[in-house]
Design an enzyme around this catalytic site. Structure first.
Site, short mmCIF file in Angstrom:
data_model
loop_
_atom_site.label_atom_id
_atom_site.label_comp_id
_atom_site.label_asym_id
_atom_site.label_seq_id
_atom_site.Cartn_x
_atom_site.Cartn_y
_atom_site.Cartn_z
N SER A 74 0.81 -1.22 0.00
CA SER A 74 0.00 0.00 0.00
C SER A 74 0.84 1.27 0.00
O SER A 74 0.30 2.37 0.00
CB SER A 74 -0.92 0.01 1.22
OG SER A 74 -0.16 0.05 2.41
N THR B 51 -6.08 7.08 7.28
CA THR B 51 -6.03 6.00 6.30
C THR B 51 -7.48 5.65 5.99
O THR B 51 -8.37 5.91 6.79
CB THR B 51 -5.31 4.76 6.84
OG1 THR B 51 -5.89 4.39 8.09
CG2 THR B 51 -3.84 5.00 7.05
N GLY B 52 -7.69 5.03 4.83
CA GLY B 52 -9.05 4.68 4.45
C GLY B 52 -9.41 5.33 3.13
O GLY B 52 -8.53 5.76 2.38
N1 ASP Z 1 -6.26 7.09 2.07
C1 ASP Z 1 -5.61 6.45 0.97
C2 ASP Z 1 -6.15 6.95 -0.32
O1 ASP Z 1 -7.34 7.16 -0.40
C3 ASP Z 1 -5.71 4.97 0.97
C4 ASP Z 1 -5.72 4.29 2.32
O2 ASP Z 1 -5.41 4.90 3.31
O3 ASP Z 1 -6.06 3.13 2.42
O4 ASP Z 1 -5.41 7.08 -1.25
#
Ligand code: ASP
Length: 317
Positions: free
Chosen positions: A50, A229-230
């Site tokens: 990620s 995150t998210g």
């Molecule tokens: N927030 C990140 C995005 O939307 C992805 C994540 O945190 O999982 O790019």
């Protein structure tokens, strides 16, 4: 004046970064150096799909990185978005902050700056990430690299396949992921760093909350630091990280401020499996994690602890 005990707070995938950065903080290093180093360790890890090298690619099979860094002492910030071919996105973000008059550089411009500054170009695609990209196409009956209608293909690839997949995605998504680090140093300064390859199989050029100051990252020595995150599209629409810090400024406790920042998301038409997490740290070293889905943790370590510990996040559904 009381000397603060340095502390680092991170998202669940930040353990190796904390371990690398804690000696620096213990030796009197700055929070800014600590969050940069911690992010870089995760960016270099091919096992983390990620962030950085080995991150999940976009719909075309290209890895595009987003990152941001913020200095709580000066409110200076730097960020890069949709960068290809350079793995040290957090360092590039810091160099935007320190070596240009700008805050955010995107895509070709960020890559140009990286080349001018002598950053090492790098192929960010690992065999494993490309294999997962190919499989994602095949399991949905598509041809890898099919580009007739890229918008439709990106939508199909990012959607869960069935109910079971949806539940799985809500609990442990396979297309999301980012690393957050917040640090407090012995001088009482706060800093925040966020790095990600964004949403897997995204439309090319899609930028999430991570490089957007206010959305996925915010830091102010006077009140606190927060990072997300998210599903970035959610945090962008309600300025989640800055909101939490603003609620602290308005006098809320850390717990109230985090819950209120998540409650702001309830007004959005969030889709199935679209969740949000926040980590936060105050100038006094108090920390907490918040989430919209059950079972989520965050990590922390203060300089008087032997190793990072995980703690549950407060949940707002
Ligand atoms: N927030 C990140 C995005 O939307 C992805 C994540 O945190 O999982 O790019």
């Amino acid at each position: 004046m009381r000397v603060p005990v340095p502390v680092i707070v991170a998202s669940e995938n930040g353990r190796r970064g904390i371990l690398a950065a804690m000696p620096l903080l213990r030796a009197g290093g700055s929070a800014l150096d600590a969050v940069e180093l911690a992010c870089r360790v995760v960016e270099e890890d091919p096992e983390d799909h990620s962030v950085g090298y080995g991150g999940l690619p976009n719909v075309l099979g290209e890895v595009e990185l987003d990152a941001s860094i913020m200095d709580g002492a000066t409110l200076r910030a730097g960020a890069v978005a949709a960068v290809q071919g350079y793995g040290r996105a957090i360092t590039l973000a810091r160099r935007v902050m320190e070596e240009t008059p700008h805050v955010l550089l995107a895509a070709r411009g960020a890559e140009r700056l990286a080349a001018e500054l002598g950053e090492q170009p790098q192929d960010l695609r690992t065999e494993e990430a490309l294999r997962r990209w190919r499989e994602r196409f095949l399991e949905r009956g598509l041809t890898p690299g099919a580009t007739e209608n890229l918008r439709a293909v990106a939508r199909i690839l990012t959607q869960p396949l069935n109910l079971q997949d949806k539940l799985y995605q809500a609990a442990r998504p396979d297309t999301l992921g980012t690393v957050n680090f917040l640090a407090l140093d012995a001088q009482g300064n706060l800093a925040s760093g966020v790095s990600t390859s964004g949403l897997g199989w995204k439309y090319p050029g899609r930028v999430g909350d991570s490089p957007l100051i206010g959305a996925g990252n915010y830091c102010d020595n006077r009140y606190g630091a927060a990072a997300c995150t998210g599903m970035g599209e959610l945090a962008i629409r309600v300025s989640t990280a800055r909101s939490l810090v603003l609620y602290l400024k308005c006098g809320m406790s850390l717990l109230e401020a985090g819950r209120e920042a998540l409650r702001d998301l309830l007004a959005l038409d969030a889709g199935e499996g679209q969740y949000m997490n926040i980590v936060a740290l105050t100038p006094a070293g108090e920390h907490a994690g918040f989430t919209t889905v059950p079972g989520k943790q965050y990590l922390f370590q203060s300089a008087d602890m032997d190793e990072p510990q995980s703690a549950p996040r407060w949940m707002v559904a």
